[in-house]
Design an enzyme around this catalytic site. Structure first.
Site, PDB file in Angstrom:
ATOM      1  N   ASP A 108       7.667  13.877 -28.880  1.00 37.79           N
ATOM      2  CA  ASP A 108       6.924  13.478 -27.678  1.00 37.79           C
ATOM      3  C   ASP A 108       5.784  14.460 -27.369  1.00 37.79           C
ATOM      4  OD1 ASP A 108       6.368  11.993 -25.442  1.00 37.79           O
ATOM      5  OD2 ASP A 108       8.168  12.525 -24.321  1.00 37.79           O
ATOM      6  N   HIS A 109       5.099  14.240 -26.260  1.00 34.33           N
ATOM      7  CA  HIS A 109       3.934  15.013 -25.807  1.00 34.33           C
ATOM      8  C   HIS A 109       3.850  16.443 -26.326  1.00 34.33           C
ATOM      9  CE1 HIS A 109       3.908  11.772 -22.849  1.00 34.33           C
ATOM     10  NE2 HIS A 109       2.624  12.026 -22.689  1.00 34.33           N
ATOM     11  N   GLU A 181       3.379  16.534 -10.903  1.00 27.20           N
ATOM     12  CA  GLU A 181       2.930  17.923 -10.988  1.00 27.20           C
ATOM     13  C   GLU A 181       1.411  18.049 -11.000  1.00 27.20           C
ATOM     14  OE1 GLU A 181       3.611  16.539 -15.211  1.00 27.20           O
ATOM     15  OE2 GLU A 181       4.450  16.227 -13.218  1.00 27.20           O
ATOM     16  N   HIS A 225       3.530   9.616 -14.635  1.00 25.40           N
ATOM     17  CA  HIS A 225       4.829  10.090 -15.109  1.00 25.40           C
ATOM     18  C   HIS A 225       5.768  10.288 -13.928  1.00 25.40           C
ATOM     19  CE1 HIS A 225       3.970  10.473 -19.320  1.00 25.40           C
ATOM     20  NE2 HIS A 225       2.895  11.212 -19.113  1.00 25.40           N
ATOM     21  N   HIS A 265       2.863   5.070 -21.627  1.00 22.53           N
ATOM     22  CA  HIS A 265       3.477   6.279 -21.047  1.00 22.53           C
ATOM     23  C   HIS A 265       3.573   6.103 -19.540  1.00 22.53           C
ATOM     24  CE1 HIS A 265       2.125   9.294 -24.408  1.00 22.53           C
ATOM     25  NE2 HIS A 265       2.801   8.282 -24.888  1.00 22.53           N
ATOM     26  N   ASN A 287       7.672   4.613 -23.531  1.00 23.48           N
ATOM     27  CA  ASN A 287       8.544   5.766 -23.330  1.00 23.48           C
ATOM     28  C   ASN A 287       9.519   5.534 -22.180  1.00 23.48           C
ATOM     29  OD1 ASN A 287       7.047   6.952 -25.329  1.00 23.48           O
ATOM     30  ND2 ASN A 287       6.070   8.476 -24.028  1.00 23.48           N
TER      31      ASN A 287
END
Ligand SMILES: [Zn+2]
Length: 359
Positions: A108-109, A181, A225, A265, A287
């Protein structure tokens, strides 16, 4: 014709991976990528997919990979993340075929500052390729969306040239997928950075396809996210259709109306309609992390609440002061309860994406 008529069961790479994604794109469904952090969560994802006759993507994040190696290991220079991702991939390779389904192993990322992690995994792919003729992983994700578009494409191309000869697919990200975030204000729908432009998709497609066709793009279409309250996520998955049309027009050969493999995503909490639109516009992978984490926890929570009186001491429960409780606190029992609820949630994700009865 089902997927197993096209690709074999077990870990798929190279041509088989392309065929799998092409099949999904053509039949308008997407395969969920389940973030896994242990053999328990890997097994839950595999079991879930097997029981509904579907392919699955097992995905390791940077932190998840380090966790697999062990929290007690230092992650200086990404060492634990490399060891854990490699160990996770080797584990999946050891068991995948026994589940009788096609399995994609993905990392992943990986942002720019984590490139030593990426380097370590590619080195493991090259070593595995030398011995077996295939890479250890099916695919990797490079997230340079915080860098300039030029640098993003340049670094991706550098890795693509190493990965392509092994048949390892690169997933890249362009545009900003917002997140808690990042302090993104999701009501600011006019923020152009949250929506990738068709010209950018073509620029990437043109540059990458000179090297290989084994790449996919995570484009920003308002995704975020993490989980948000309903109504806070304003997705525009129809934009992916515009991207496909733009690339098809540029290619101008009339053969493929949806040339791009898109990845979704930050889809937690999105509506069925948004998911359906995204998938019909060429999203082949989505995801899933936040929701399966919750599902894993809730199984354990329910088990504890249900069996509370059997879980306070090693000996002694409502049936008698000398009755043993071993069969209640055996990790195979309580972890299994977490797996059971995770399995259900993985299957729900598969259903949402149309990834059911596809073998
Ligand atoms: Zn992303």
């Amino acid at each position: 014709m089902g997927i197993l008529d096209i690709v074999p069961a077990g870990v798929v790479v190279g041509d088989d991976l392309r065929k799998l994604f092409e099949y999904a794109r053509e039949h308008k469904f997407a395969i969920p990528a389940i973030n896994c952090t242990s053999t328990s969560t890997i097994n839950a994802a595999l079991e879930a997919a097997r029981d509904i006759k579907s392919p699955i993507i097992i995905q390791f994040s940077n932190g998840g990979a380090a966790y697999i190696a062990g929290k007690g290991l230092s992650n200086k220079n990404q060492e634990a993340s490399v060891i854990g991702a490699v160990a996770g991939a080797q584990y999946v390779r050891a068991v995948a075929k026994a589940y009788g389904i096609p399995v994609v192993i993905h990392s992943d990322h990986c942002a720019k500052k984590l490139l030593p992690w990426f380097d370590g995994m590619i080195a493991a792919d090259e070593e595995y390729f030398k011995a077996n003729g295939v890479p250890l992983f099916s695919s990797h994700m490079l997230d340079l969306s915080e860098e300039s578009k030029e640098e993003n494409i340049e670094i991706c191309l550098k890795y693509l040239k190493r990965m392509a000869p092994m048949g390892c697919l690169l997933e890249m990200e362009i545009g900003i997928t917002g997140g808690e975030e990042d302090g993104v204000n999701n009501e600011d729908v006019d923020n152009a950075a949250l929506y990738t432009q068709p010209e950018d998709i073509w620029e990437i497609y043109e540059a990458f396809s000179k090297v290989t066709d084994l790449f996919s793009i995570a484009a920003a279409f308002g995704n975020v996210h993490g989980v948000y309250a309903p109504g806070n996520v304003r997705l525009h998955p129809e934009l992916l259709g515009d991207h496909q049309a733009h690339v098809a027009k540029k290619l101008g050969n009339g053969e493929q109306t949806k040339p791009v493999f898109f990845v979704f995503h930050g889809g937690s909490g999105s509506t069925e309609q948004d998911i359906a639109t995204a998938v019909s516009n060429g999203v082949v992978k989505m995801n899933v992390d936040t929701d399966t984490q919750w599902a894993y926890w809730i199984g354990l929570k329910n088990y504890y609440e249900d069996k509370k009186e059997y879980l306070q001491t090693q000996v002694g429960n409502p049936e008698g002061p000398s009755k043993p409780n071993k069969k209640y606190y055996d990790p195979r029992v309580f972890i299994r309860e977490a797996e059971k609820t995770m399995i259900k949630r993985v299957q729900q994700a598969c259903k949402d994406l149309g990834n059911v009865d596809r073998l």
